[in-house]
Design a protein around this motif. Structure first.
Motif, PDB file in Angstrom:
ATOM      1  N   ALA A 116       0.813  -1.225   0.000  1.00  0.00           N
ATOM      2  CA  ALA A 116       0.000   0.000   0.000  1.00  0.00           C
ATOM      3  C   ALA A 116       0.844   1.272   0.000  1.00  0.00           C
ATOM      4  CB  ALA A 116      -0.967   0.008   1.179  1.00  0.00           C
ATOM      5  N   GLU A 117       2.086   1.178  -0.449  1.00  0.00           N
ATOM      6  CA  GLU A 117       2.921   2.363  -0.592  1.00  0.00           C
ATOM      7  C   GLU A 117       3.541   2.391  -1.978  1.00  0.00           C
ATOM      8  OE1 GLU A 117       4.467   2.555   4.071  1.00  0.00           O
ATOM      9  OE2 GLU A 117       5.867   2.803   2.414  1.00  0.00           O
ATOM     10  N   GLY A 118       4.006   3.555  -2.390  1.00  0.00           N
ATOM     11  CA  GLY A 118       4.723   3.640  -3.647  1.00  0.00           C
ATOM     12  C   GLY A 118       6.126   3.067  -3.523  1.00  0.00           C
ATOM     13  N   PRO A 119       6.703   2.550  -4.613  1.00  0.00           N
ATOM     14  CA  PRO A 119       8.076   2.047  -4.575  1.00  0.00           C
ATOM     15  C   PRO A 119       9.059   3.151  -4.206  1.00  0.00           C
ATOM     16  CG  PRO A 119       6.960   1.364  -6.594  1.00  0.00           C
ATOM     17  CD  PRO A 119       6.095   2.394  -5.941  1.00  0.00           C
ATOM     18  N   THR A 120      10.099   2.754  -3.504  1.00  0.00           N
ATOM     19  CA  THR A 120      11.160   3.675  -3.101  1.00  0.00           C
ATOM     20  C   THR A 120      12.436   3.309  -3.847  1.00  0.00           C
ATOM     21  OG1 THR A 120      10.197   3.863  -0.891  1.00  0.00           O
ATOM     22  CG2 THR A 120      12.483   4.561  -1.142  1.00  0.00           C
ATOM     23  N   PHE A 121      13.070   4.297  -4.456  1.00  0.00           N
ATOM     24  CA  PHE A 121      14.310   4.056  -5.186  1.00  0.00           C
ATOM     25  C   PHE A 121      15.408   3.649  -4.209  1.00  0.00           C
ATOM     26  CE2 PHE A 121      17.689   4.373  -8.080  1.00  0.00           C
ATOM     27  CZ  PHE A 121      18.674   5.181  -7.533  1.00  0.00           C
ATOM     28  N   LEU A 122      16.135   2.580  -4.554  1.00  0.00           N
ATOM     29  CA  LEU A 122      17.223   2.101  -3.707  1.00  0.00           C
ATOM     30  C   LEU A 122      18.583   2.433  -4.277  1.00  0.00           C
ATOM     31  CD1 LEU A 122      16.255  -1.510  -2.560  1.00  0.00           C
ATOM     32  CD2 LEU A 122      16.688   0.463  -1.105  1.00  0.00           C
ATOM     33  N   ILE A 123      18.844   1.942  -5.475  1.00  0.00           N
ATOM     34  CA  ILE A 123      20.177   2.031  -6.037  1.00  0.00           C
ATOM     35  C   ILE A 123      20.087   1.799  -7.532  1.00  0.00           C
ATOM     36  CG2 ILE A 123      20.690  -0.435  -5.723  1.00  0.00           C
ATOM     37  CD1 ILE A 123      23.554   0.426  -4.845  1.00  0.00           C
ATOM     38  N   SER A 124      21.036   2.361  -8.271  1.00  0.00           N
ATOM     39  CA  SER A 124      21.040   2.185  -9.721  1.00  0.00           C
ATOM     40  C   SER A 124      22.457   1.914 -10.198  1.00  0.00           C
ATOM     41  CB  SER A 124      20.491   3.431 -10.409  1.00  0.00           C
ATOM     42  OG  SER A 124      21.293   4.560 -10.118  1.00  0.00           O
ATOM     43  N   ILE A 125      22.541   1.510 -11.457  1.00  0.00           N
ATOM     44  CA  ILE A 125      23.839   1.269 -12.068  1.00  0.00           C
ATOM     45  C   ILE A 125      23.728   1.492 -13.566  1.00  0.00           C
ATOM     46  CG2 ILE A 125      23.423  -1.220 -12.346  1.00  0.00           C
ATOM     47  CD1 ILE A 125      26.437  -1.616 -11.685  1.00  0.00           C
ATOM     48  N   SER A 126      24.715   2.133 -14.136  1.00  0.00           N
ATOM     49  CA  SER A 126      24.741   2.277 -15.583  1.00  0.00           C
ATOM     50  C   SER A 126      25.596   1.174 -16.177  1.00  0.00           C
ATOM     51  CB  SER A 126      25.275   3.646 -15.988  1.00  0.00           C
ATOM     52  OG  SER A 126      26.668   3.714 -15.780  1.00  0.00           O
ATOM     53  N   SER A 127      25.450   0.998 -17.470  1.00  0.00           N
ATOM     54  CA  SER A 127      26.117  -0.140 -18.116  1.00  0.00           C
ATOM     55  C   SER A 127      27.625   0.030 -18.234  1.00  0.00           C
ATOM     56  CB  SER A 127      25.513  -0.385 -19.502  1.00  0.00           C
ATOM     57  OG  SER A 127      25.653   0.767 -20.299  1.00  0.00           O
ATOM     58  N   ILE A 128      28.130   1.220 -17.897  1.00  0.00           N
ATOM     59  CA  ILE A 128      29.581   1.413 -17.956  1.00  0.00           C
ATOM     60  C   ILE A 128      30.263   0.879 -16.697  1.00  0.00           C
ATOM     61  CG2 ILE A 128      29.385   3.399 -19.475  1.00  0.00           C
ATOM     62  CD1 ILE A 128      29.955   5.190 -17.057  1.00  0.00           C
ATOM     63  N   LYS A 129      29.452   0.506 -15.717  1.00  0.00           N
ATOM     64  CA  LYS A 129      29.983  -0.048 -14.483  1.00  0.00           C
ATOM     65  C   LYS A 129      29.548  -1.503 -14.331  1.00  0.00           C
ATOM     66  CE  LYS A 129      30.051   4.211 -11.748  1.00  0.00           C
ATOM     67  NZ  LYS A 129      29.634   4.810 -10.450  1.00  0.00           N
ATOM     68  N   ASP A 130      30.245  -2.212 -13.453  1.00  0.00           N
ATOM     69  CA  ASP A 130      29.781  -3.558 -13.137  1.00  0.00           C
ATOM     70  C   ASP A 130      29.416  -3.705 -11.660  1.00  0.00           C
ATOM     71  OD1 ASP A 130      33.177  -4.900 -13.455  1.00  0.00           O
ATOM     72  OD2 ASP A 130      32.268  -3.563 -11.970  1.00  0.00           O
ATOM     73  N   LYS A 131      29.603  -2.628 -10.917  1.00  0.00           N
ATOM     74  CA  LYS A 131      29.276  -2.676  -9.494  1.00  0.00           C
ATOM     75  C   LYS A 131      28.991  -1.272  -8.999  1.00  0.00           C
ATOM     76  CE  LYS A 131      31.487  -3.800  -5.047  1.00  0.00           C
ATOM     77  NZ  LYS A 131      32.724  -4.316  -4.418  1.00  0.00           N
ATOM     78  N   ASN A 132      27.976  -1.154  -8.136  1.00  0.00           N
ATOM     79  CA  ASN A 132      27.714   0.107  -7.465  1.00  0.00           C
ATOM     80  C   ASN A 132      27.264  -0.208  -6.044  1.00  0.00           C
ATOM     81  OD1 ASN A 132      27.426   2.855  -7.077  1.00  0.00           O
ATOM     82  ND2 ASN A 132      25.321   2.897  -7.802  1.00  0.00           N
ATOM     83  N   GLU A 133      27.837   0.533  -5.099  1.00  0.00           N
ATOM     84  CA  GLU A 133      27.605   0.218  -3.691  1.00  0.00           C
ATOM     85  C   GLU A 133      27.055   1.435  -2.971  1.00  0.00           C
ATOM     86  OE1 GLU A 133      31.118  -1.425  -2.033  1.00  0.00           O
ATOM     87  OE2 GLU A 133      30.263  -1.773  -0.057  1.00  0.00           O
ATOM     88  N   ASP A 134      26.090   1.208  -2.090  1.00  0.00           N
ATOM     89  CA  ASP A 134      25.541   2.281  -1.267  1.00  0.00           C
ATOM     90  C   ASP A 134      25.164   1.683   0.079  1.00  0.00           C
ATOM     91  OD1 ASP A 134      22.760   4.658  -1.624  1.00  0.00           O
ATOM     92  OD2 ASP A 134      24.327   4.444  -0.112  1.00  0.00           O
ATOM     93  N   GLY A 135      26.072   1.831   1.033  1.00  0.00           N
ATOM     94  CA  GLY A 135      25.802   1.288   2.356  1.00  0.00           C
ATOM     95  C   GLY A 135      25.688  -0.223   2.328  1.00  0.00           C
ATOM     96  N   ARG A 136      24.559  -0.724   2.795  1.00  0.00           N
ATOM     97  CA  ARG A 136      24.362  -2.184   2.842  1.00  0.00           C
ATOM     98  C   ARG A 136      23.965  -2.760   1.493  1.00  0.00           C
ATOM     99  NH1 ARG A 136      20.268  -4.032   5.458  1.00  0.00           N
ATOM    100  NH2 ARG A 136      19.057  -2.094   5.535  1.00  0.00           N
ATOM    101  N   PHE A 137      23.708  -1.905   0.528  1.00  0.00           N
ATOM    102  CA  PHE A 137      23.194  -2.352  -0.769  1.00  0.00           C
ATOM    103  C   PHE A 137      24.285  -2.265  -1.845  1.00  0.00           C
ATOM    104  CE2 PHE A 137      18.860  -2.546   0.663  1.00  0.00           C
ATOM    105  CZ  PHE A 137      18.782  -1.586   1.658  1.00  0.00           C
ATOM    106  N   THR A 138      24.425  -3.341  -2.592  1.00  0.00           N
ATOM    107  CA  THR A 138      25.350  -3.376  -3.714  1.00  0.00           C
ATOM    108  C   THR A 138      24.641  -3.991  -4.908  1.00  0.00           C
ATOM    109  OG1 THR A 138      27.232  -3.674  -2.219  1.00  0.00           O
ATOM    110  CG2 THR A 138      27.587  -4.177  -4.547  1.00  0.00           C
ATOM    111  N   VAL A 139      24.766  -3.348  -6.050  1.00  0.00           N
ATOM    112  CA  VAL A 139      24.205  -3.910  -7.274  1.00  0.00           C
ATOM    113  C   VAL A 139      25.360  -4.326  -8.174  1.00  0.00           C
ATOM    114  CG1 VAL A 139      23.916  -1.606  -8.281  1.00  0.00           C
ATOM    115  CG2 VAL A 139      22.667  -3.546  -9.235  1.00  0.00           C
ATOM    116  N   PHE A 140      25.249  -5.513  -8.724  1.00  0.00           N
ATOM    117  CA  PHE A 140      26.234  -6.054  -9.653  1.00  0.00           C
ATOM    118  C   PHE A 140      25.579  -6.222 -11.020  1.00  0.00           C
ATOM    119  CE2 PHE A 140      29.572  -7.134  -6.683  1.00  0.00           C
ATOM    120  CZ  PHE A 140      28.907  -7.296  -5.478  1.00  0.00           C
ATOM    121  N   LEU A 141      26.328  -5.856 -12.053  1.00  0.00           N
ATOM    122  CA  LEU A 141      25.825  -5.982 -13.409  1.00  0.00           C
ATOM    123  C   LEU A 141      26.764  -6.850 -14.238  1.00  0.00           C
ATOM    124  CD1 LEU A 141      23.863  -5.188 -15.705  1.00  0.00           C
ATOM    125  CD2 LEU A 141      25.285  -3.161 -16.074  1.00  0.00           C
ATOM    126  N   ASN A 142      26.215  -7.872 -14.858  1.00  0.00           N
ATOM    127  CA  ASN A 142      26.973  -8.728 -15.769  1.00  0.00           C
ATOM    128  C   ASN A 142      26.339  -8.567 -17.155  1.00  0.00           C
ATOM    129  OD1 ASN A 142      27.940 -10.854 -17.365  1.00  0.00           O
ATOM    130  ND2 ASN A 142      28.149 -12.233 -15.622  1.00  0.00           N
TER     131      ASN A 142
END
Lengths: 111, 114
Positions: free
Chosen positions: B41-67
């Motif tokens: 019952a709430e709107g989505p909240t943005f967490l983290i993003s990554i562009s295709s020029i990177k393979d990893k982006n980290e923000d605190g406890r959150f890390t996104v990996f791109l392959n």
């Protein structure tokens, strides 16, 4: 800072009745605006988007329409609601490059 | 045609351990990827993003990996906390697009047990 508002928060409507959901954004100008629907147990489906006043693009043929009468106002409408229109409706605005920020949503139940 | 897929509808993890949420995409034109968190019952909240020029982006406890070769991204949450229990959506876009349209996956419900 930017803020996005949606109302009403909840709505119960009979089949065949009209619909009007409103979304407004504060703190930014000429934003891209989006309407999504989340049906029960489903993902987010993009319904409409707008890149400027009076410009509306429809993603899915359906019983709904959208309008953007002012720069920071986005309206979702229907002339006659169907049972299948029930869902959680979300408005979002875009901050470059492509991050979207969502409003609190409207829960629509069509009976 | 589902261009962004989250094949695991749900995930259960013990508090303090790592949560790994996965996402696959098919459109090679996608070059910007995002993760959102959504409570009922709430709107989505943005967490983290990554562009295709990177393979990893980290923000605190959150890390996104791109392959990119596998067209796969993942979100790691370390350590997981009970407040992380929510539905997580991945999304993708073509960064050069004027529309800014995002294509979302179906979502993964994460439950973090105390």
């Amino acid at each position: 800072s930017q803020t996005i508002h949606q109302w009403p928060a909840t709505l119960v409507q009979p089949v065949g009745s009209p619909l009007s959901l409103e979304c407004t954004v504060e703190g930014t100008s000429n934003p891209n605006l989006y309407w999504y629907r989340q049906a029960a147990g489903r993902g987010l489906q993009l319904l409409f988007y707008s890149v400027g006043i009076g410009q509306i693009s429809s993603e899915v043929p359906q019983n709904l329409s959208a309008s953007r009468p002012q720069d920071r106002q986005f309206i979702l409408s229907s002339k006659k609601l169907l049972l299948s229109d029930s869902g959680f409706y979300l408005c979002a605005w875009r901050l470059a490059p492509d991050t979207q920020y969502f409003g609190p949503g409207t829960r629509l139940t069509v009976l | 045609d589902q261009q962004v897929k989250q094949n695991s509808p749900s995930l259960s993890v013990q508090e303090g351990r790592i949560s790994i949420l996965n996402c696959d995409y098919t459109n090679s034109m996608f070059d910007y990827f995002l993760w959102y968190k959504k409570y009922p019952a709430e709107g989505p909240t943005f967490l983290i993003s990554i562009s295709s020029i990177k393979d990893k982006n980290e923000d605190g406890r959150f890390t996104v990996f791109l392959n990119k070769s596998a067209k796969h991204l993942s979100l790691h949450i370390v350590p997981s906390q009970p407040g992380d229990s929510a539905v997580y959506f991945c999304a993708a876009s073509e960064i050069g697009s004027n529309t800014g349209k995002l294509i979302f996956g179906q979502g993964t419900t994460l439950q973090v047990k105390p």
